[in-house]
Design a protein around this motif. Structure first.
Motif, PDB file in Angstrom:
ATOM      1  N   GLY A 110      62.067  17.747  -3.984  1.00 55.76           N
ATOM      2  CA  GLY A 110      62.290  16.769  -2.925  1.00 55.76           C
ATOM      3  C   GLY A 110      60.956  16.159  -2.553  1.00 55.76           C
ATOM      4  N   GLU A 111      60.599  16.252  -1.279  1.00 56.31           N
ATOM      5  CA  GLU A 111      59.325  15.676  -0.845  1.00 56.31           C
ATOM      6  C   GLU A 111      58.187  16.672  -0.988  1.00 56.31           C
ATOM      7  N   HIS A 112      58.525  17.923  -1.313  1.00 56.86           N
ATOM      8  CA  HIS A 112      57.499  18.958  -1.352  1.00 56.86           C
ATOM      9  C   HIS A 112      57.066  19.270  -2.769  1.00 56.86           C
ATOM     10  N   ARG A 113      55.776  19.515  -2.867  1.00 60.64           N
ATOM     11  CA  ARG A 113      55.263  19.980  -4.159  1.00 60.64           C
ATOM     12  C   ARG A 113      55.167  21.494  -4.096  1.00 60.64           C
ATOM     13  N   LYS A 114      55.595  22.150  -5.152  1.00 63.23           N
ATOM     14  CA  LYS A 114      55.592  23.616  -5.154  1.00 63.23           C
ATOM     15  C   LYS A 114      54.687  24.089  -6.285  1.00 63.23           C
ATOM     16  N   LEU A 115      53.743  24.953  -5.951  1.00 60.39           N
ATOM     17  CA  LEU A 115      52.836  25.483  -6.964  1.00 60.39           C
ATOM     18  C   LEU A 115      53.558  26.484  -7.853  1.00 60.39           C
ATOM     19  N   GLN A 116      53.269  26.432  -9.126  1.00 61.84           N
ATOM     20  CA  GLN A 116      53.880  27.393 -10.042  1.00 61.84           C
ATOM     21  C   GLN A 116      52.994  28.630 -10.171  1.00 61.84           C
ATOM     22  N   ILE A 117      52.926  29.372  -9.076  1.00 63.31           N
ATOM     23  CA  ILE A 117      52.175  30.641  -9.109  1.00 63.31           C
ATOM     24  C   ILE A 117      53.013  31.722  -8.439  1.00 63.31           C
ATOM     25  N   ALA A 118      52.559  32.970  -8.552  1.00 66.09           N
ATOM     26  CA  ALA A 118      53.292  34.085  -7.946  1.00 66.09           C
ATOM     27  C   ALA A 118      53.257  33.966  -6.422  1.00 66.09           C
ATOM     28  N   ASP A 119      54.097  34.751  -5.786  1.00 65.40           N
ATOM     29  CA  ASP A 119      54.094  34.780  -4.318  1.00 65.40           C
ATOM     30  C   ASP A 119      53.042  35.794  -3.857  1.00 65.40           C
ATOM     31  N   TRP A 120      51.833  35.274  -3.562  1.00 60.92           N
ATOM     32  CA  TRP A 120      50.728  36.167  -3.192  1.00 60.92           C
ATOM     33  C   TRP A 120      50.860  36.682  -1.767  1.00 60.92           C
ATOM     34  N   THR A 121      51.767  36.105  -0.998  1.00 64.90           N
ATOM     35  CA  THR A 121      51.915  36.594   0.379  1.00 64.90           C
ATOM     36  C   THR A 121      52.483  38.015   0.379  1.00 64.90           C
ATOM     37  N   ARG A 122      53.089  38.392  -0.748  1.00 71.05           N
ATOM     38  CA  ARG A 122      53.618  39.757  -0.842  1.00 71.05           C
ATOM     39  C   ARG A 122      52.501  40.795  -0.980  1.00 71.05           C
ATOM     40  N   LEU A 123      51.313  40.318  -1.282  1.00 73.71           N
ATOM     41  CA  LEU A 123      50.198  41.237  -1.490  1.00 73.71           C
ATOM     42  C   LEU A 123      49.456  41.389  -0.166  1.00 73.71           C
ATOM     43  N   PRO A 124      49.581  42.537   0.482  1.00 79.19           N
ATOM     44  CA  PRO A 124      48.911  42.685   1.783  1.00 79.19           C
ATOM     45  C   PRO A 124      47.407  42.561   1.638  1.00 79.19           C
ATOM     46  N   ASP A 125      46.748  42.081   2.702  1.00 82.96           N
ATOM     47  CA  ASP A 125      45.308  41.874   2.691  1.00 82.96           C
ATOM     48  C   ASP A 125      44.543  43.136   2.344  1.00 82.96           C
ATOM     49  N   ARG A 126      44.933  44.219   2.959  1.00 88.52           N
ATOM     50  CA  ARG A 126      44.167  45.451   2.770  1.00 88.52           C
ATOM     51  C   ARG A 126      44.921  46.416   1.864  1.00 88.52           C
TER      52      ARG A 126
END
Lengths: 209, 93
Positions: A110-126
């Motif tokens: 649609g109007e959004h561009r989506k990066l073709q990478i993994a979902d890094w938000t699942r990786l906790p910072d620490r």
């Protein structure tokens, strides 16, 4: 060990206080061993490099003018010991990494561009580096061409500054920055591939990221 | 392969992200990058993945240790250290 503690050990050794000797050897022997193992890829060589480098370090300890520079000074000697030991087969022509090979693609949704990478938000910072993630990271670093790996090991793993790394590797600070960025991008790409597989597995109920 | 089609600005940012994360850029370049990131979700996402990569590298410690230092090897190092110290004393350093 923090750099301040290393500086203190170096000061003690320079004043002839041998009580710091074993502590210094244990600490830097492990560091040099890991560095040369990752750089050269041979465990037996890494053991020898650590001994050769430490011998050179103690023979020339009075050349260390600034104790607070002990870490970069040690790594400069370790690097030279590594180069001396390195087998001919490792002198493969250096592969250049270009920025373009790490640019991810995007999809238009649609109007959004989506990066073709993994979902890094699942990786906790620490996140604690579990053994699988550690192995993936070690392989990612190990597979870097030597010119990039040597920079990443000193800058990110050993936490040396751009200037210190440039001095150890006889490079300009700009070359250190360029190589570090490409090395990080390459490692990121390998981790991304792993996270995609792990996320897919998690979706199937077999693994978690 | 273009990161975002028709967007050269993203490509410029992409080439500067490590220096940005290292706080090695002049303030005006940082401000420009932050202004772009505020408005570009693919670049935010990519920057975050790179930041986490750096974080992992910084926390990485190999599991394997070298073999314990043998007696002879330790003595060789201690000899070298003591010889160096003796030389310093002789030369009055």
């Amino acid at each position: 060990m923090e750099r301040q503690a290393e500086t203190e050990l170096a000061r003690q050794l320079l004043t002839g206080d041998a009580r710091a000797f074993d502590h210094f050897v244990d600490h830097f022997r492990a560091k040099i061993f890991h560095y040369s193992w990752l750089l050269c890829g041979q465990r037996e060589d890494a053991e020898e490099v650590a001994q050769d480098a430490l011998l050179k370090i103690f023979e020339n300890f009075d050349q260390l003018r600034q104790p607070e520079q002990v870490r970069p000074w040690v790594f400069r000697i370790a690097r030279n010991a590594c180069l001396m030991k390195r087998r001919k087969s490792v002198f493969a022509p250096a592969r250049e990494l270009s920025l373009d090979e790490f640019l991810p693609s995007t999809d238009q949704e649609g109007e959004h561009r989506k990066l073709q990478i993994a979902d890094w938000t699942r990786l906790p910072d620490r996140q604690v580096l579990d053994s699988e993630m550690k192995q993936v990271l070690q392989t990612a670093i190990g597979e870097l061409p030597e010119t990039y790996k040597s920079v990443l090991l000193l800058r990110d793993v050993e936490d040396l500054s751009t200037q210190e790394t440039a001095q150890i590797l006889d490079l300009s600070p700009d070359a250190v920055k360029t190589r570090l960025h490409r090395a990080r991008l390459a490692v990121r790409q390998t981790l991304d591939g792993y996270l995609r597989t792990a996320t897919k597995g998690a979706g199937d109920g077999h693994a978690s990221a | 392969m273009a990161m975002h089609r028709h967007d050269e600005r993203c490509k410029e940012i992409f080439s500067l992200l490590s220096e940005y994360l290292n706080l090695e850029l002049p303030p005006e370049s940082c401000a420009q990058i932050e202004a772009h990131l505020a408005d570009c979700s693919p670049c935010i996402e990519f920057n975050e993945s790179l930041r986490k990569t750096v974080e992992l590298c910084r926390r990485y410690r190999p599991s394997e240790l070298p073999e314990p230092l043998g007696h002879a090897a330790r003595n060789q190092l201690l000899d070298a250290y003591q010889t160096m110290i003796a030389g310093r004393k002789e030369s009055g350093v």
